[in-house]
Structure formats: structure tokens, C-alpha cells
Scaffold this motif. Structure first.
Motif, PDB file in Angstrom:
ATOM      1  N   SER A  18      16.773  32.964 -31.351  1.00  0.00           N
ATOM      2  CA  SER A  18      16.093  33.903 -32.251  1.00  0.00           C
ATOM      3  C   SER A  18      15.621  35.132 -31.496  1.00  0.00           C
ATOM      4  CB  SER A  18      14.897  33.219 -32.916  1.00  0.00           C
ATOM      5  OG  SER A  18      15.336  32.111 -33.677  1.00  0.00           O
ATOM      6  N   ALA A  19      14.993  34.923 -30.332  1.00  0.00           N
ATOM      7  CA  ALA A  19      14.528  36.053 -29.537  1.00  0.00           C
ATOM      8  C   ALA A  19      15.698  36.915 -29.081  1.00  0.00           C
ATOM      9  CB  ALA A  19      13.725  35.554 -28.340  1.00  0.00           C
ATOM     10  N   GLY A  20      16.779  36.286 -28.693  1.00  0.00           N
ATOM     11  CA  GLY A  20      17.967  37.036 -28.274  1.00  0.00           C
ATOM     12  C   GLY A  20      18.534  37.882 -29.406  1.00  0.00           C
ATOM     13  N   MET A  21      18.577  37.331 -30.605  1.00  0.00           N
ATOM     14  CA  MET A  21      19.104  38.076 -31.747  1.00  0.00           C
ATOM     15  C   MET A  21      18.187  39.245 -32.096  1.00  0.00           C
ATOM     16  SD  MET A  21      21.605  38.401 -33.775  1.00  0.00           S
ATOM     17  CE  MET A  21      22.480  36.884 -33.502  1.00  0.00           C
ATOM     18  N   ILE A  22      16.874  39.008 -32.044  1.00  0.00           N
ATOM     19  CA  ILE A  22      15.927  40.090 -32.330  1.00  0.00           C
ATOM     20  C   ILE A  22      16.061  41.197 -31.290  1.00  0.00           C
ATOM     21  CG2 ILE A  22      13.466  40.670 -32.379  1.00  0.00           C
ATOM     22  CD1 ILE A  22      13.029  37.895 -33.697  1.00  0.00           C
ATOM     23  N   LEU A  23      16.141  40.819 -30.008  1.00  0.00           N
ATOM     24  CA  LEU A  23      16.308  41.819 -28.952  1.00  0.00           C
ATOM     25  C   LEU A  23      17.629  42.571 -29.093  1.00  0.00           C
ATOM     26  CD1 LEU A  23      14.888  39.931 -25.850  1.00  0.00           C
ATOM     27  CD2 LEU A  23      13.874  41.866 -27.059  1.00  0.00           C
ATOM     28  N   PHE A  24      18.688  41.860 -29.461  1.00  0.00           N
ATOM     29  CA  PHE A  24      19.992  42.504 -29.639  1.00  0.00           C
ATOM     30  C   PHE A  24      19.926  43.567 -30.734  1.00  0.00           C
ATOM     31  CE2 PHE A  24      24.440  43.076 -29.885  1.00  0.00           C
ATOM     32  CZ  PHE A  24      24.775  43.108 -31.229  1.00  0.00           C
ATOM     33  N   ALA A  26      17.219  45.003 -31.958  1.00  0.00           N
ATOM     34  CA  ALA A  26      16.286  46.060 -31.556  1.00  0.00           C
ATOM     35  C   ALA A  26      16.984  47.055 -30.636  1.00  0.00           C
ATOM     36  CB  ALA A  26      15.065  45.450 -30.870  1.00  0.00           C
ATOM     37  N   LEU A  27      17.808  46.559 -29.731  1.00  0.00           N
ATOM     38  CA  LEU A  27      18.565  47.439 -28.833  1.00  0.00           C
ATOM     39  C   LEU A  27      19.557  48.303 -29.611  1.00  0.00           C
ATOM     40  CD1 LEU A  27      19.296  48.223 -25.876  1.00  0.00           C
ATOM     41  CD2 LEU A  27      21.020  46.441 -25.988  1.00  0.00           C
ATOM     42  N   ILE A  28      20.270  47.719 -30.532  1.00  0.00           N
ATOM     43  CA  ILE A  28      21.248  48.463 -31.343  1.00  0.00           C
ATOM     44  C   ILE A  28      20.543  49.546 -32.161  1.00  0.00           C
ATOM     45  CG2 ILE A  28      22.886  48.279 -33.268  1.00  0.00           C
ATOM     46  CD1 ILE A  28      23.979  47.176 -30.658  1.00  0.00           C
ATOM     47  N   ILE A  29      19.429  49.210 -32.796  1.00  0.00           N
ATOM     48  CA  ILE A  29      18.698  50.179 -33.619  1.00  0.00           C
ATOM     49  C   ILE A  29      18.108  51.281 -32.753  1.00  0.00           C
ATOM     50  CG2 ILE A  29      16.652  50.452 -35.083  1.00  0.00           C
ATOM     51  CD1 ILE A  29      17.347  47.630 -36.227  1.00  0.00           C
TER      52      ILE A  29
END
Length: 87
Positions: A18-24, A26-29
Motif C-alpha cells: 500500500s505504501a509503495g503504491m501511494i508513493l508511486f 505521488a511521484l507520478i502526480i
């Protein structure tokens, strides 16, 4: 058939995913927003052209035929002579 139950993801695994997906995302946005702002901003390194000098204006007037060559030379000499001194 215990094979199916041996490879279960633990609580930390779900948290990491979950944290990895949120960070991913957030990075894209963040990259998209920064790219949009960089492309939307007016160019800072472009300068407005300098106003034409008196000699440039004289050359243009000569080229357009507003003044003849004699008047061009007279006005050019007056420019090079400097400001007129008032007695």
C-alpha cells in the motif's frame, strides 16, 4: 494442499504494498504537476529587444526614403558630435 496457504502476504506485506503504491502515484502526480508548471510558465530567459538606437532610426528613415543621403549624413554627424551646448 497446504501450498495455497503457505504464500500468504502478512500484515507488513500489505502495508509495504500500500505504501509503495501511494508513493508511486505521488511521484507520478508530482512529476506531472512540475512538468505542467514548467511548460505553462512564461520563459524567463527571453528578453525584450532593446529599443532601436538613434542611428538605427536614421538608417530606417533613409531606407524608407523619408530622408535623403545628405540629410542622413548631416544628422549622423550631429549625433556623433554630442549634445548641443547652450550658451
Amino acid at each position: 494442499m497446504m501450498f495455497w496457504y503457505d504464500h500468504d502476504v502478512s500484515g507488513w506485506g500489505w502495508f509495504a504494498m500500500s505504501a509503495g503504491m501511494i508513493l508511486f502515484w505521488a511521484l507520478i502526480i508530482t512529476v506531472a504537476v512540475l512538468l505542467f508548471r514548467a511548460l505553462d510558465r512564461p520563459q524567463e530567459h527571453t528578453r525584450t529587444p532593446a529599443p532601436p538606437s538613434a542611428e538605427d532610426i536614421l538608417r530606417e528613415r533613409l531606407a524608407r526614403g523619408e530622408i535623403d543621403e545628405e540629410e542622413y549624413r548631416r544628422l549622423l554627424n550631429a549625433l556623433h558630435a554630442g549634445p548641443l551646448a547652450k550658451p
